[in-house]
Design a protein around this motif. Sequence first.
Motif, mmCIF file in Angstrom:
data_model
loop_
_atom_site.group_PDB
_atom_site.id
_atom_site.type_symbol
_atom_site.label_atom_id
_atom_site.label_comp_id
_atom_site.label_asym_id
_atom_site.label_seq_id
_atom_site.Cartn_x
_atom_site.Cartn_y
_atom_site.Cartn_z
ATOM 1 N N UNK A 177 -6.404 9.807 -7.104
ATOM 2 C CA UNK A 177 -7.113 9.000 -8.097
ATOM 3 C C UNK A 177 -6.291 8.881 -9.367
ATOM 4 N N UNK A 178 -5.599 9.977 -9.740
ATOM 5 C CA UNK A 178 -4.773 9.944 -10.938
ATOM 6 C C UNK A 178 -3.597 8.985 -10.782
ATOM 7 N N UNK A 179 -3.049 8.899 -9.575
ATOM 8 C CA UNK A 179 -1.935 7.981 -9.330
ATOM 9 C C UNK A 179 -2.374 6.526 -9.391
ATOM 10 N N UNK A 180 -3.598 6.251 -8.955
ATOM 11 C CA UNK A 180 -4.039 4.874 -8.832
ATOM 12 C C UNK A 180 -3.526 4.261 -7.536
ATOM 13 N N UNK A 181 -3.895 3.008 -7.290
ATOM 14 C CA UNK A 181 -3.449 2.360 -6.067
ATOM 15 C C UNK A 181 -2.072 1.745 -6.271
ATOM 16 N N UNK A 182 -1.317 1.640 -5.188
ATOM 17 C CA UNK A 182 0.024 1.065 -5.275
ATOM 18 C C UNK A 182 -0.035 -0.392 -5.711
ATOM 19 N N UNK A 183 -0.980 -1.167 -5.125
ATOM 20 C CA UNK A 183 -1.096 -2.572 -5.496
ATOM 21 C C UNK A 183 -1.578 -2.732 -6.936
ATOM 22 N N UNK A 184 -2.493 -1.851 -7.358
ATOM 23 C CA UNK A 184 -2.976 -1.912 -8.737
ATOM 24 C C UNK A 184 -1.861 -1.643 -9.731
ATOM 25 N N UNK A 185 -1.041 -0.616 -9.440
ATOM 26 C CA UNK A 185 0.078 -0.296 -10.330
ATOM 27 C C UNK A 185 1.101 -1.422 -10.346
ATOM 28 N N UNK A 186 1.373 -1.998 -9.171
ATOM 29 C CA UNK A 186 2.359 -3.081 -9.089
ATOM 30 C C UNK A 186 1.895 -4.310 -9.864
ATOM 31 N N UNK A 187 0.626 -4.708 -9.652
ATOM 32 C CA UNK A 187 0.101 -5.887 -10.341
ATOM 33 C C UNK A 187 0.038 -5.661 -11.841
ATOM 34 N N UNK A 188 -0.404 -4.446 -12.229
ATOM 35 C CA UNK A 188 -0.484 -4.120 -13.648
ATOM 36 C C UNK A 188 0.886 -4.167 -14.294
ATOM 37 N N UNK A 189 1.874 -3.564 -13.627
ATOM 38 C CA UNK A 189 3.228 -3.547 -14.171
ATOM 39 C C UNK A 189 3.799 -4.960 -14.272
ATOM 40 N N UNK A 190 3.586 -5.782 -13.221
ATOM 41 C CA UNK A 190 4.092 -7.161 -13.222
ATOM 42 C C UNK A 190 3.498 -7.953 -14.382
ATOM 43 N N UNK A 191 2.174 -7.908 -14.502
ATOM 44 C CA UNK A 191 1.491 -8.719 -15.524
ATOM 45 C C UNK A 191 1.855 -8.271 -16.936
ATOM 46 N N UNK A 192 1.878 -6.962 -17.163
ATOM 47 C CA UNK A 192 2.154 -6.483 -18.513
ATOM 48 C C UNK A 192 3.624 -6.647 -18.886
#
Length: 361
Positions: free
Chosen positions: A268-283
């Motif tokens: 849960x602390x890591x988060x999902x791989x797709x969530x991290x990828x999308x978040x990183x891309x957008x930001x």
Amino acid sequence: MTSERPAPTATPRQLRRWRQYLADERAEAAVYRELAERRSGEERQILLALAEAEGRHEAHWLALLGDRVGRPRPVALRTRILTLLARGFGSVFVLALAQRAEARSPYERDEDATETMAADEAIHGEVVRGLAARGRERLSGTFRAAVFGANDGLVSNLALVLGIGATGVSPQTVLFTGIAGLLAGALSMGAGEYVSVRSQRELLDASRPDPEAQSALPHLDVDANELALVYRARGMGEAAAAEHAARVLATLHLDSDDVEASGVDPHEALGSAWGAALSSFCFFASGALIPVLPYLLGASGVAAVVIAASLVGVALLGTGAIVGLLSGASPLRRALRQLGIGLGAAGATYLLGLLFGTTIA
């Protein structure tokens, strides 16, 4: 102990200070009650207990003031902000702000506050730190990707735009270079975050106990107790492993030690791989867009450089302040650190562009 009557030698300055403390204690208690309304179970009980403690402090100042309470004083600005955030969000940001507020308590230096009250405030800071830590851990995966993505986009694309611009090329070239840097960086950051988080989750999965091992428990040789080897492999001493294995065999329930004491699963602390990828891309893309804006709007030369650096500077201050708030540190100090590092890196690239290029038109 609290006084039953107001101090006969209280000066006007003391009275003003006591009234301010009274207003702040009431407001802080309201913050904890507001947060408790959005929590359940143990967290709710802890927050209500904090509100009750602030109520005891309120009673102390009421007893000192007696019939001199006067008109309610406005609460401190930070406490008003806390109250508004607690009503609107009730998030980890509020707990982080409350942690800082508790750490700034003046009671330890105030002779009119009791030692117990000063000790209470110090412990309250640790209690809120513990509550905030749970939220920080749940937020850490996606938040890390978002903050690092935005910061990398701001700094790397500003450095790229300034470095290319300093060589004397046309504004159109700088613009296209900035857009290319935005797309290349965002895609790279998104792919990198996906691979990173996915790999970490797979490593954690490989370390989890196999659920099918549960079915083997009833058939284990109690005397040989092979289960003790499992706990010795996890780091327990021989005696402790044997004792723990005996308890497990008594209940026939194979426990798992992959959840931390905070109660937050590492997954849960890591988060999902797709969530991290999308978040990183957008930001990253949103951060990288800022240095390009002046060129998109037709600016060029020194004006474009100044506008781009100013816009990025404001954004760096914002990301630094957010990190400071969430970490319970000084938002101003973190903001200035972020600004110094970001503009320092961009400035170095700009100077290199001047060295190897011509001049700004």
